[in-house]
Structure formats: structure tokens, C-alpha cells
Scaffold this motif. Structure first.
Motif, PDB file in Angstrom:
ATOM      1  N   ILE A  90      58.071 -64.930  69.822  1.00  0.00           N
ATOM      2  CA  ILE A  90      57.727 -66.337  70.059  1.00  0.00           C
ATOM      3  C   ILE A  90      58.359 -67.232  68.999  1.00  0.00           C
ATOM      4  CG2 ILE A  90      55.848 -67.975  70.402  1.00  0.00           C
ATOM      5  CD1 ILE A  90      53.996 -65.644  70.919  1.00  0.00           C
ATOM      6  N   ARG A 105      59.630 -71.792  68.788  1.00  0.00           N
ATOM      7  CA  ARG A 105      59.403 -73.069  69.466  1.00  0.00           C
ATOM      8  C   ARG A 105      60.191 -73.181  70.763  1.00  0.00           C
ATOM      9  NH1 ARG A 105      59.447 -77.221  64.243  1.00  0.00           N
ATOM     10  NH2 ARG A 105      57.536 -76.392  63.281  1.00  0.00           N
ATOM     11  N   VAL A 149      58.369 -71.288  73.403  1.00  0.00           N
ATOM     12  CA  VAL A 149      57.182 -72.048  73.818  1.00  0.00           C
ATOM     13  C   VAL A 149      57.568 -73.122  74.832  1.00  0.00           C
ATOM     14  CG1 VAL A 149      55.429 -73.690  73.052  1.00  0.00           C
ATOM     15  CG2 VAL A 149      55.833 -71.590  71.746  1.00  0.00           C
ATOM     16  N   ALA A 204      49.464 -72.080  73.124  1.00  0.00           N
ATOM     17  CA  ALA A 204      50.824 -71.690  72.730  1.00  0.00           C
ATOM     18  C   ALA A 204      51.031 -71.875  71.235  1.00  0.00           C
ATOM     19  CB  ALA A 204      51.848 -72.500  73.513  1.00  0.00           C
ATOM     20  N   LEU A 240      51.766 -68.894  68.569  1.00  0.00           N
ATOM     21  CA  LEU A 240      52.919 -68.953  67.669  1.00  0.00           C
ATOM     22  C   LEU A 240      52.479 -68.752  66.225  1.00  0.00           C
ATOM     23  CD1 LEU A 240      55.891 -69.485  67.051  1.00  0.00           C
ATOM     24  CD2 LEU A 240      55.407 -71.951  67.171  1.00  0.00           C
TER      25      LEU A 240
END
Length: 217
Positions: free
Chosen positions: A135, A137, A140, A194, A198
Motif C-alpha cells: 500500500i 498513496r 489508495v 484506507a 496505510l
């Protein structure tokens, strides 16, 4: 990835397969709904966010059980979608939808497997076994395409056939302003989860690296 991790991911996928084996014949035989033929009823089953997300659980569970070292952007995105989507499925079902249905027999069993057992297994499996480091950004942002595409498809299809899979997106009952507000709330839930995943993933990755360094020193 350890044998327990692979077994856990495989079990998560198997639970969904069992649920679908139970649910599909029940759906095909249910003549009380809006769709006239068994084929149409089964096809419609696969427009539910719950079912589609559980299919992502199967795909990623099998992928991690069979080839746990495989890495790709696509796998990272659909794995995050599976974990996020099934977490949202469990939360929304148990807070908004569970009391709307009185299910019996095999349908009740499938319901528990899809809405309770699968979310618990997937989220707990992700916390325990990962895999870590999938994961960031960008992943995401890409993962948000799945729920947004589902919402767009659902609203367009609903406008054409006057049928919606869930009350909170039923435009014919509540109108577009309320449905938009409901959708924004669930989108916000996706974003919060999310961001949490993260952060947790990075923290667990750092912890694992530090532990490995201590063991190796």
C-alpha cells in the motif's frame, strides 16, 4: 509467506466459495423478486457490492495462497479493494442492513459467511499476515476506482430498470440528494479506512524490519 498465512488466505477464499455455492441456487429459485428468469436473478446477484467484493477476496486469497511472493500494481490495488471493501461491507451491513431481512436455512448461512465470517477473516488475516508493503498513496487512489465505478454503474442501471441493490442508493425511494449524501458518507468511510490501513501497514512493516534487524544482529 508462512504456511499458516497461505492457509489463512486459502480459507478466506474457500469461505466465500462455499457461501456462493449455497446462495446461487437459492437466488435462482427465488421467484418473488423483480427478475423473471433464474439466469437474470443470478446475473443480478453479481451486481451487489457484497458479492463483487467477496469475489475480490477469492481472487486475492487464491493468489496469495498459490504465489505469495508475486507483486504487481494490479494485485496491490485489488488486494486493498478486497480488504477495504469487505471491511465496509461488514460495517455497513451490521449497522444499516442486518435488521431489514429475516433469513432462514441456507440463505442465513450464506448471509453469515458473506457479511460476517468473510470480513473478520480478511481483516484479521491482513493484520496478522499482510503481505506488508503493498500500500502507498498511489495504490489508495487507484483503489477508489472500484467503489466509484460500482456506484456509477448502480445509479445508471437503477435509473434504467428502476431497481437498486441497497436502500441507501435507492433513488426512486429517497431521491438523488439523499443518495448522494449517503454515497459521500460511505466514500468518507472508505477514505478513513484506507488511510488507517496505510498507516498500519507502514507501522507493521517498520516493526517487522526492526525485529528482523535485531534477530540478525
Amino acid at each position: 509467506m508462512s504456511r499458516p498465512a497461505r492457509a489463512w488466505h486459502a480459507t478466506s477464499a474457500l469461505v466465500v466459495v462455499v457461501a456462493l455455492v449455497i446462495q446461487i441456487p437459492i437466488t435462482a429459485a427465488n421467484t418473488g423478486g423483480a427478475f423473471d428468469t433464474p439466469a437474470a436473478r443470478v446475473a443480478n446477484l453479481f451486481t451487489f457490492f457484497t458479492i463483487l467484493t467477496n469475489l475480490l477476496v477469492v481472487v486475492t486469497g487464491v493468489a496469495l495462497a498459490v504465489a505469495p511472493q508475486r507483486r504487481s500494481t494490479l494485485l496491490s490495488v485489488i488486494r486493498l479493494d478486497a480488504v477495504l471493501g469487505i471491511a465496509v461491507t461488514g460495517i455497513v451491513f451490521h449497522t444499516l442492513l442486518a435488521d431489514l431481512y429475516d433469513l432462514r436455512g441456507g440463505e442465513a448461512v450464506a448471509d453469515v459467511l458473506l457479511h460476517t465470517a468473510s470480513p473478520i477473516l480478511v481483516v484479521l488475516g491482513w493484520l496478522l499476515f499482510g503481505p506488508r508493503g503493498l500500500i502507498d498513496r498511489r495504490i489508495v487512489v487507484l483503489s477508489l476506482l472500484y467503489p466509484l465505478l460500482w456506484l456509477g454503474f448502480t445509479l445508471v442501471r437503477g435509473a434504467l430498470i428502476d431497481w437498486y441493490p441497497y436502500p441507501f442508493v435507492d433513488v426512486s425511494r429517497f431521491g438523488y440528494p439523499t443518495v448522494l449524501l449517503n454515497s459521500l458518507g460511505i466514500t468518507a468511510l472508505f477514505l478513513v479506512l484506507a488511510a488507517a490501513l496505510l498507516g498500519i501497514d507502514r507501522a507493521l512493516a517498520r516493526h517487522g524490519a526492526a525485529r528482523g534487524a535485531r534477530i540478525g544482529s
